[in-house]
Design an enzyme around this catalytic site. Structure first.
Site, mmCIF file in Angstrom:
data_model
loop_
_atom_site.group_PDB
_atom_site.id
_atom_site.type_symbol
_atom_site.label_atom_id
_atom_site.label_comp_id
_atom_site.label_asym_id
_atom_site.label_seq_id
_atom_site.Cartn_x
_atom_site.Cartn_y
_atom_site.Cartn_z
ATOM 1 N N HIS A 197 0.812 -1.228 0.000
ATOM 2 C CA HIS A 197 0.000 0.000 0.000
ATOM 3 C C HIS A 197 0.836 1.266 0.000
ATOM 4 O O HIS A 197 0.438 2.280 -0.565
ATOM 5 C CB HIS A 197 -1.003 -0.036 1.144
ATOM 6 C CG HIS A 197 -2.100 -0.997 0.863
ATOM 7 N ND1 HIS A 197 -2.070 -2.285 1.299
ATOM 8 C CD2 HIS A 197 -3.205 -0.867 0.099
ATOM 9 C CE1 HIS A 197 -3.129 -2.912 0.837
ATOM 10 N NE2 HIS A 197 -3.845 -2.091 0.107
ATOM 11 N N ARG A 304 -10.134 4.722 -0.868
ATOM 12 C CA ARG A 304 -9.713 3.838 0.235
ATOM 13 C C ARG A 304 -9.914 4.569 1.566
ATOM 14 O O ARG A 304 -9.049 5.311 2.006
ATOM 15 C CB ARG A 304 -8.238 3.466 0.075
ATOM 16 C CG ARG A 304 -7.938 2.474 -1.040
ATOM 17 C CD ARG A 304 -6.460 2.102 -1.027
ATOM 18 N NE ARG A 304 -6.159 0.967 -1.880
ATOM 19 C CZ ARG A 304 -5.718 1.060 -3.129
ATOM 20 N NH1 ARG A 304 -5.550 2.235 -3.698
ATOM 21 N NH2 ARG A 304 -5.424 -0.038 -3.814
ATOM 22 N N ARG A 340 -15.020 2.843 -0.345
ATOM 23 C CA ARG A 340 -14.877 1.479 0.178
ATOM 24 C C ARG A 340 -14.841 1.547 1.695
ATOM 25 O O ARG A 340 -14.112 2.368 2.263
ATOM 26 C CB ARG A 340 -13.593 0.850 -0.364
ATOM 27 C CG ARG A 340 -13.438 -0.574 0.111
ATOM 28 C CD ARG A 340 -12.243 -1.253 -0.499
ATOM 29 N NE ARG A 340 -11.004 -0.742 0.042
ATOM 30 C CZ ARG A 340 -9.808 -1.150 -0.355
ATOM 31 N NH1 ARG A 340 -9.704 -2.034 -1.326
ATOM 32 N NH2 ARG A 340 -8.712 -0.665 0.186
ATOM 33 N N GLU A 439 -12.025 -10.072 -4.474
ATOM 34 C CA GLU A 439 -10.571 -10.116 -4.276
ATOM 35 C C GLU A 439 -10.123 -11.354 -3.513
ATOM 36 O O GLU A 439 -8.964 -11.469 -3.137
ATOM 37 C CB GLU A 439 -10.066 -8.834 -3.610
ATOM 38 C CG GLU A 439 -10.756 -8.442 -2.335
ATOM 39 C CD GLU A 439 -10.260 -7.116 -1.760
ATOM 40 O OE1 GLU A 439 -9.219 -6.593 -2.182
ATOM 41 O OE2 GLU A 439 -10.941 -6.605 -0.841
ATOM 42 N N ASN A 462 -4.987 -6.872 -6.729
ATOM 43 C CA ASN A 462 -3.796 -6.887 -5.864
ATOM 44 C C ASN A 462 -3.896 -8.033 -4.861
ATOM 45 O O ASN A 462 -2.947 -8.794 -4.657
ATOM 46 C CB ASN A 462 -3.675 -5.574 -5.079
ATOM 47 C CG ASN A 462 -3.637 -4.378 -5.990
ATOM 48 O OD1 ASN A 462 -3.317 -4.516 -7.164
ATOM 49 N ND2 ASN A 462 -3.963 -3.207 -5.473
ATOM 50 N N ASP A 463 -5.071 -8.132 -4.239
ATOM 51 C CA ASP A 463 -5.269 -9.225 -3.289
ATOM 52 C C ASP A 463 -5.582 -10.529 -4.004
ATOM 53 O O ASP A 463 -5.116 -11.584 -3.600
ATOM 54 C CB ASP A 463 -6.392 -8.880 -2.308
ATOM 55 C CG ASP A 463 -5.877 -8.010 -1.185
ATOM 56 O OD1 ASP A 463 -4.801 -8.317 -0.648
ATOM 57 O OD2 ASP A 463 -6.528 -7.002 -0.863
ATOM 58 N N ARG A 473 1.785 -10.447 -1.054
ATOM 59 C CA ARG A 473 2.024 -9.341 -1.987
ATOM 60 C C ARG A 473 3.128 -8.384 -1.553
ATOM 61 O O ARG A 473 3.567 -7.556 -2.338
ATOM 62 C CB ARG A 473 0.713 -8.565 -2.225
ATOM 63 C CG ARG A 473 0.202 -7.800 -1.038
ATOM 64 C CD ARG A 473 -1.248 -7.351 -1.253
ATOM 65 N NE ARG A 473 -1.373 -5.958 -1.600
ATOM 66 C CZ ARG A 473 -2.530 -5.295 -1.686
ATOM 67 N NH1 ARG A 473 -3.672 -5.924 -1.470
ATOM 68 N NH2 ARG A 473 -2.569 -4.035 -2.003
ATOM 69 N N CYS A 510 -10.209 -2.617 -10.056
ATOM 70 C CA CYS A 510 -9.551 -1.492 -9.375
ATOM 71 C C CYS A 510 -8.181 -1.858 -8.823
ATOM 72 O O CYS A 510 -7.540 -1.049 -8.168
ATOM 73 C CB CYS A 510 -10.439 -0.914 -8.277
ATOM 74 S SG CYS A 510 -10.710 -2.059 -6.925
#
Ligand code: PEP
Ligand code: MG
Length: 586
Positions: A197, A304, A340, A439, A462-463, A473, A510
């Site tokens: 992140h 986020r 989110r 995800e 990403n996840d 990750r 996303c």
């Protein structure tokens, strides 16, 4: 004549595009190594004087930060630092450190460490929550003191003069949230992956970054300069004149590309044969939303919300959150904003809520799991989001859903929040759209079931990549296995897009692959038409979209569908891109 310092080339992972060069700024992390050595009795006065100097330097730094925060965020936020100043003036702590130096004959760093450990242990066992929280202040301040004793810097760059390249073993999202990004030329870290992140934040603010450089911090000495190449994942310590000249040319070329892309905003966002592609932006703050509009985004696909919590390093009140969401909605200027709900956990840790350290944080008490078990936090946030929906178009999205029960319960909380606002006559959008992130592998497999509960899906690659391939990750030891081009990922995407179409549910992507131009034709061929990405990438994505047709994209997919190796898929996507945008790569 002394010879120039030796140039050293290190390879890492290209995390955020751009080249920058400058003096380094060493950002020390939470666990500062405490040196240990004996101090002769004759030298103890000097040792104590060192401690006193560090105390007054630290005090000046905190006062300066406090003033800056008061000016930029308000007096209330600045008051947090009063607790830090009180620790620095606490006679009991100071006297204990001084007598420890005298008694033990150890260096002051060791003594400070021992004394604060004792206090921290004592405070953290107390019943009283206020006093328990003081242990966090004590820890924070002793780290800063330690860094000042060691001549290194930690905990924020608010007092940094000239812009520098920030170098650290690792950066947490809360570190990055607290940095003054206008003073950072670039970021280089020993650890971390492309989708950590902290890196995503760097990318969205256009700061070049290279991560996974392994032993960079060990190899740097005071006064070194560093060049980082965030396109290729290279860091060069003390670059020679020749290297700087070469990179000067690279920068000129990038400038030319930027000029070429600057006009993109005015062109329609369609493929060569007229298929509409919608580009949304991912953003953390209202300022980022304003910038994203300049880059031509048509909405915010991922706001986020946890970044507000990380910046404040506490759970903000409903009103504070409402203000932040309202500002975001106003900044979007009637474009939709997808907020989110809280995704804390994994690498996004809020020190102040004092949670147990987990063995497997990414698979642990994260996101929706945390919210469902903390009703007050969740309801506060839902009410704040709903209230912001009265000022524009807001959508709500739930992260890390792994089963239908979580989604149903999250929606029940939303109904409760709506009822509470209705009872208080507080306006909000009754028809607010609700979506969930896809995800986790289980969400992919049951996406048809989830579809009946939501208005939209947003695929968080990403996840998804990390869970599908069982590759952490942020672990750079295994970064080579973190492959978004893996056929398992591509088949999962194809499945979700098909389900979304069959069930008439909107779908977007996303995760970071949405901003990787190489992926664009593949994603379109697989069936998605809306991508949400860090906004600086939007002009390049639009530029590329206008240079291929859907027939080209489908042809590309037919070839890729037969391929087994991620590297082959990666190369095929790259070739497709290179052939069509030669203006950008020559
Ligand atoms: C994702 O997982 O792809 C995503 C967008 O969420 P985050 O990166 O915040 O986990
Ligand atoms: Mg995610």
């Amino acid at each position: 004549m002394s010879s120039p310092p030796k140039e050293t080339l290190l390879y890492g992972i290209a995390a955020s595009p751009g080249v920058s060069h400058g003096q380094v700024f060493r950002f020390l992390h939470e666990e500062v190594e405490v040196p240990s050595y004996d101090v002769q009795e004759d030298d103890q006065d000097a040792e104590i004087a060192r401690f006193e100097d560090a105390l007054s330097l630290t005090k000046n730094q905190i006062e300066k930060i406090k003033d800056d925060v008061a000016q930029n965020l308000g007096e209330k936020e600045a008051a947090i630092f009063d607790a830090h100043l009180m620790v620095l003036e606490d006679k009991a702590v100071i006297d204990d450190v001084v007598s420890e130096v005298r008694k033990s004959g150890d260096n002051v760093e060791q003594c400070l460490h021992r004394v604060t450990q004792r206090y921290v242990e004592y405070f953290s066992q107390l019943e009283d929550e206020y006093l328990r929280e003081r242990s966090a202040d004590l820890k924070d301040i002793s780290r800063r003191l330690l860094c000042n004793l060691l001549g290194a810097t930690a905990a924020g760059t608010a007092f940094l003069g000239e812009p520098r390249i920030l170098v650290s073993e690792d950066l947490s999202p809360s570190d990055t949230a607290s940095l003054d990004r206008t003073k950072i030329l670039g970021i280089a870290t020993d650890t971390g992956g492309r989708t950590s992140h902290a890196v995503i934040m760097a990318r969205s603010s256009g700061v070049p970054a290279v991560v996974g450089l392994r032993r960079l911090t060990e190899q740097l000495s005071d006064g070194d300069t560093l060049l980082i190449d965030g396109f290729e994942g290279i860091a060069i310590i003390n670059p020679s004149e020749t290297t700087l000249f070469r990179y000067g040319k690279v920068n000129l070329r990038r400038k030319r590309i930027k000029d070429l892309l600057d006009d993109e905003g005015s062109f329609p966002s369609v493929t060569e044969d007229g298929e509409k592609v919608t580009f949304f932006a991912n953003a953390d703050t209202a300022e980022e939303i304003s910038k994203a509009r300049d880059h031509g985004c048509e909405g915010i696909g991922l706001f986020r919300s946890e970044s507000i919590f990380l910046r404040k390093n506490e759970i903000p009140s409903e009103n504070d959150q409402y203000e932040e969401y309202r500002e975001a909605v106003v900044a979007a200027n009637s474009l939709p904003v997808t907020i989110r709900t809280l995704d804390l956990g994994g690498d996004k840790i809020l020190d102040s809520i004092g949670r147990e350290k987990e063995e497997n944080p990414f698979m642990g008490f994260r996101a929706i799991r945390y919210c469902l078990r903390n009703p007050d936090v969740f309801l506060n946030q839902l009410r704040a989001i709903l209230r912001a929906s009265a000022h524009g178009t807001v959508k709500i999205m739930f992260p890390m859903v792994s089963g239908i029960g979580e989604l149903v319960r999250a929606k029940e909380f939303l109904s409760t929040a709506k009822r509470q606002l209705r009872e208080m006559d507080v306006p909000f959008d009754e028809d607010i759209q609700v979506g969930c992130m896809i995800e986790t592998p289980s969400a992919v497999v049951i996406s048809d079931m989830l579809a009946s509960e939501v208005d939209f899906f947003s695929v968080g690659t990403n996840d998804l990549v990390q869970y599908l391939l069982a590759v952490d990750r942020i672990n750079n030891e295994i970064a080579y296995l973190y492959e978004p081009h893996h056929p398992a990922v591509i088949r999962s995407l194809a499945h979700v897009f098909q389900v979304a179409q069959d069930k008439n549910v909107e779908v977007s992507v996303c995760g970071e692959i949405a901003g990787d131009p190489h992926f664009l034709p593949l994603l379109l061929a697989l069936g998605v038409r809306c991508l949400s990405t860090v906004s600086p990438m939007i002009p390049e994505l639009k530029f590329f979209a206008r240079r291929f047709s859907m027939a080209d994209a489908r042809g590309l997919w037919e070839g890729i569908e037969q391929m087994k190796r991620p590297s082959e898929i990666n190369q095929t996507l790259k070739n497709f891109y290179d052939e069509r945008v030669s203006e950008l790569i020559t």
